[in-house]
Design a protein around this motif. Structure first.
Motif, PDB file in Angstrom:
ATOM      1  N   ASP A 179       0.812  -1.218   0.000  1.00 48.67           N
ATOM      2  CA  ASP A 179       0.000   0.000   0.000  1.00 48.67           C
ATOM      3  C   ASP A 179       0.849   1.273   0.000  1.00 48.67           C
ATOM      4  O   ASP A 179       0.561   2.215  -0.738  1.00 48.67           O
ATOM      5  CB  ASP A 179      -0.939  -0.012   1.206  1.00 48.67           C
ATOM      6  N   ILE A 180       1.870   1.324   0.841  1.00 48.27           N
ATOM      7  CA  ILE A 180       2.814   2.438   0.841  1.00 48.27           C
ATOM      8  C   ILE A 180       4.223   1.859   0.866  1.00 48.27           C
ATOM      9  O   ILE A 180       4.562   1.069   1.743  1.00 48.27           O
ATOM     10  CB  ILE A 180       2.620   3.363   2.057  1.00 48.27           C
ATOM     11  N   ILE A 181       5.021   2.243  -0.111  1.00 49.32           N
ATOM     12  CA  ILE A 181       6.402   1.770  -0.201  1.00 49.32           C
ATOM     13  C   ILE A 181       7.324   2.765   0.493  1.00 49.32           C
ATOM     14  O   ILE A 181       7.325   3.953   0.169  1.00 49.32           O
ATOM     15  CB  ILE A 181       6.831   1.593  -1.667  1.00 49.32           C
ATOM     16  N   GLN A 182       8.093   2.275   1.434  1.00 51.99           N
ATOM     17  CA  GLN A 182       9.037   3.124   2.158  1.00 51.99           C
ATOM     18  C   GLN A 182      10.412   3.069   1.498  1.00 51.99           C
ATOM     19  O   GLN A 182      10.912   1.999   1.170  1.00 51.99           O
ATOM     20  CB  GLN A 182       9.153   2.662   3.607  1.00 51.99           C
ATOM     21  N   ILE A 183      10.998   4.239   1.294  1.00 53.04           N
ATOM     22  CA  ILE A 183      12.404   4.347   0.892  1.00 53.04           C
ATOM     23  C   ILE A 183      13.155   4.837   2.114  1.00 53.04           C
ATOM     24  O   ILE A 183      12.914   5.950   2.606  1.00 53.04           O
ATOM     25  CB  ILE A 183      12.596   5.322  -0.287  1.00 53.04           C
ATOM     26  N   GLY A 184      14.032   4.001   2.639  1.00 55.03           N
ATOM     27  CA  GLY A 184      14.694   4.290   3.902  1.00 55.03           C
ATOM     28  C   GLY A 184      15.770   5.348   3.813  1.00 55.03           C
ATOM     29  O   GLY A 184      16.180   5.774   2.725  1.00 55.03           O
ATOM     30  N   ALA A 185      16.248   5.757   4.988  1.00 55.23           N
ATOM     31  CA  ALA A 185      17.237   6.827   5.086  1.00 55.23           C
ATOM     32  C   ALA A 185      18.503   6.521   4.288  1.00 55.23           C
ATOM     33  O   ALA A 185      19.087   7.401   3.657  1.00 55.23           O
ATOM     34  CB  ALA A 185      17.586   7.063   6.556  1.00 55.23           C
ATOM     35  N   ARG A 186      18.918   5.257   4.303  1.00 56.97           N
ATOM     36  CA  ARG A 186      20.158   4.900   3.618  1.00 56.97           C
ATOM     37  C   ARG A 186      20.011   4.918   2.105  1.00 56.97           C
ATOM     38  O   ARG A 186      21.003   4.940   1.381  1.00 56.97           O
ATOM     39  CB  ARG A 186      20.632   3.517   4.098  1.00 56.97           C
ATOM     40  N   ASN A 187      18.787   4.887   1.618  1.00 56.87           N
ATOM     41  CA  ASN A 187      18.543   4.911   0.174  1.00 56.87           C
ATOM     42  C   ASN A 187      18.007   6.250  -0.316  1.00 56.87           C
ATOM     43  O   ASN A 187      17.626   6.367  -1.485  1.00 56.87           O
ATOM     44  CB  ASN A 187      17.548   3.808  -0.208  1.00 56.87           C
ATOM     45  N   MET A 188      17.988   7.239   0.562  1.00 55.04           N
ATOM     46  CA  MET A 188      17.378   8.515   0.175  1.00 55.04           C
ATOM     47  C   MET A 188      18.017   9.116  -1.074  1.00 55.04           C
ATOM     48  O   MET A 188      17.348   9.774  -1.874  1.00 55.04           O
ATOM     49  CB  MET A 188      17.478   9.518   1.324  1.00 55.04           C
ATOM     50  N   GLN A 189      19.309   8.897  -1.263  1.00 50.26           N
ATOM     51  CA  GLN A 189      19.983   9.417  -2.450  1.00 50.26           C
ATOM     52  C   GLN A 189      20.408   8.315  -3.414  1.00 50.26           C
ATOM     53  O   GLN A 189      21.346   8.481  -4.190  1.00 50.26           O
ATOM     54  CB  GLN A 189      21.184  10.268  -2.031  1.00 50.26           C
ATOM     55  N   ASN A 190      19.682   7.210  -3.390  1.00 52.90           N
ATOM     56  CA  ASN A 190      19.859   6.170  -4.401  1.00 52.90           C
ATOM     57  C   ASN A 190      19.005   6.598  -5.596  1.00 52.90           C
ATOM     58  O   ASN A 190      17.863   6.177  -5.756  1.00 52.90           O
ATOM     59  CB  ASN A 190      19.401   4.821  -3.849  1.00 52.90           C
ATOM     60  N   PHE A 191      19.567   7.449  -6.441  1.00 52.96           N
ATOM     61  CA  PHE A 191      18.774   8.123  -7.464  1.00 52.96           C
ATOM     62  C   PHE A 191      18.174   7.177  -8.495  1.00 52.96           C
ATOM     63  O   PHE A 191      17.067   7.409  -8.990  1.00 52.96           O
ATOM     64  CB  PHE A 191      19.612   9.211  -8.133  1.00 52.96           C
TER      65      PHE A 191
END
Length: 337
Positions: A179-191
């Protein structure tokens, strides 16, 4: 550049104007509010003067946007974005949407029990980690695809929409029913990953990086929106500072700033911010007080035996008590949980 059209401009004129702008090489983002329609021009606007737009009698105003993020900016989209999932709204200004559940999915019994408990206390979403990014390669990494299936079992049992973290592009197909996909802190700049989730229609919960500036945070959200996904929820989960008396430092000042700078919903993760169970309720209260649209809180039915982050997880009883207190804080500003 943003171009504000006068209220009640005929649709035919708006469509014709937008077509002319596209023929000049601009991508046009439309935001229609109650009192005006705002067109956001994306592309090289350096050769276009705002005065040129005022030649059209249906144009109210035109101005350049100085911020490097465009679609994220409130200038482009004056009205608040409301992300709706399963009858629940995040960012509607009327409620504080609480997401709760275990850091890691461990067993079917565990996740279903926690899901039932947090729902009974008023949570609107079940959060739970299936794929876990851990600092140590020897720490529990999550159940992976099996964990996703257990979350779906809990969703079926309770009706709670699920929120869980996606870590890599090759996992995307597994998340089609999340339902909601989380992008975690470590991937915030995984462009590359941000571009790919931008092609999805699942709402994206984007967590701020451990040492990221607000500008970097918003530029990451821009990657998602620029790829076509407008349903982004921003999440502050604490940043690293010079001190280590808590796991991270919760930057509460980011909430009013983001509410002014962007139209996207903003939620707070007090669990990861402090990493200490007894602090979580206090930080949650503070988050509601500064205007956060929601909270994401870790809850475990047996924190002492949790495979991940037990020290920051509330028990169901503690969560229930916290929700009762949060309801009073929300009510002060005319909001509900």
């Amino acid at each position: 550049m943003i171009v504000v059209l006068k209220n009640n401009t005929p649709k035919a004129q708006v469509d014709g104007f937008m077509q002319k702008l596209r023929e000049r090489g601009f991508e046009v983002h439309v935001s229609k509010g109650e009192s005006a329609t705002v067109l956001g021009l994306i592309g090289d606007t350096s050769k276009v003067e705002p005065e040129e737009m005022l030649a059209y009698d249906f144009v109210e105003s035109a101005q350049r946007v100085k911020a490097p993020y465009k679609q994220v900016s409130r200038s482009f989209h004056p009205e608040d974005t409301v992300v709706s999932v399963g009858g629940n709204s995040v960012g509607d200004g009327k409620s504080v949407c609480v997401m709760a559940g275990p850091c890691s999915v461990e067993t079917e019994e565990q996740v279903v029990e926690v899901a039932k408990a947090v729902k009974a206390s008023g949570a609107r979403f079940l959060r739970g980690g299936a794929f876990k990014p851990r600092t140590s390669p020897y720490s529990f990494q999550g159940l992976g695809a099996e964990g996703l299936e257990l979350l779906k079992v809990a969703r079926k049992e309770t009706g709670l929409p699920i929120v869980t973290e996606l870590m890599a592009i090759n996992q995307i197909e597994l998340f089609s029913d999340v339902d909601i996909i989380q992008i975690g802190a470590r991937n915030m700049q995984n462009f590359d990953l941000l571009k790919e989730v931008g092609k999805l229609r699942n709402p994206i919960l984007l967590k701020r990086g451990l040492a990221s500036t607000v500008k970097e945070f918003l530029m990451s959200a821009e990657y998602i929106m620029a790829s076509g996904n407008p349903n982004v929820i921003l999440c502050e989960r604490g940043i690293r500072t010079f001190d280590n008396y808590t796991r991270n430092c919760l930057d509460l000042s980011i909430v009013p700033y983001l509410k002014k700078e962007t139209h996207l919903p903003v939620i707070i993760d007090p669990s990861h911010a402090c990493g200490i169970r007894w602090m979580v309720p206090t930080l949650a209260k503070a988050a509601v007080a500064v205007g956060a649209d929601g909270l994401i809180i870790e809850v475990h039915n047996n924190p002492e035996k949790a495979l991940c982050d037990g020290e920051q997880s509330l028990t169901p009883a503690q969560f229930d008590e916290t929700m009762k207190i949060l309801a009073k804080y929300a009510a002060v500003e005319g909001r509900t949980l």
